[in-house]
Enzyme design. Structure first.
Site: not given
Ligand code: G3P
Length: 221
Positions: A91
């Site tokens: 990634k």
């Molecule tokens: O897949 C990306 C994710 O881990 C981010 O999620 O909820 O931190 O915006 P969030």
């Protein structure tokens, strides 16, 4: 449509995998930080060992994120991560340096996931650089009063116009409605927190109906 789990928690990955609907895993440094018990002692080697453990749970793609900022550093870290197991996907953030790293890694046959994508132009660049996956963060756009799912619609449409092979991986999913909309738009993958995977199965009418069936089944005894 593929479902990935968005976590570095081994118990959650095992539990989701046992449901039989899991196609892969995505992690990022914040998710890995959540599983670290003693931050004073957690090393980069421990991080790689943790990714290796995830890769033993399932064969599908496991995204492991680079933690460097220049293309050269990302490529060398990406090669190291990819050597952990055949199903590791590297990634890289969608920066100019990240794009160069994605191009180099993909030309070496290493699968990549372009992450932190918030615009259609970034998604076009990810596809042109040869990313295997592009990760638009829908929840974080919703957080700033911008329709996250509109970005998915744009990317799916643009990729369809040019038959880009990069898979659209809906990330930063916060609730089941994101999943429904992603499926209706034809997104290739949604990566879900464990809680959202559980929520997908729940319906109060299922619970009520089951209670009634169990009560009525009592007459069979
Ligand atoms: O897949 C990306 C994710 O881990 C981010 O999620 O909820 O931190 O915006 P969030």
């Amino acid at each position: 449509m593929k479902f990935f789990i968005d976590t570095a928690n081994l118990d959650e990955i095992r539990a989701a995998n046992e449901l039989g609907v899991l196609d892969g895993v995505t992690t990022n440094p914040s998710l890995v930080a959540k599983i670290v018990e003693d931050p004073e002692r957690f090393t980069y080697e421990d991080f790689k060992e943790h990714i290796a453990k995830i890769c033993t749970i399932l064969d599908g793609p496991v995204s492991a994120e680079v933690t460097t900022l220049t293309a050269d550093e990302m490529v060398s870290q990406g090669e190291e991560l990819a050597s952990i197991a055949g199903n590791v996907v590297v990634k890289c953030p969608l920066t100019l340096e990240g794009l160069k790293a994605v191009r180099t890694l993909s030309s070496k046959g290493i699968r990549t996931n372009a992450t932190l994508v918030f615009s259609p132009t970034q998604a076009i660049l990810a596809a042109k650089a040869g990313a295997s996956f592009v990760s638009p963060f829908v929840g974080r756009l919703d957080d700033i009063s911008t329709e996250g799912m509109a970005l998915i619609e744009q990317i799916v449409s643009i990729y369809g116009n040019y038959r880009f092979s990069t898979e659209v991986l809906v990330a930063s999913v916060r609730h089941p409605q994101h999943v429904v909309e992603a499926a209706m738009m034809g997104a290739d993958v949604a990566t879900l927190p464990f809680k959202v995977i559980e929520q997908l199965a729940r319906h109060p009418l299922t619970d009520n109906g089951l209670d009634r069936f169990m009560q009525d089944a009592a007459v069979f005894k």
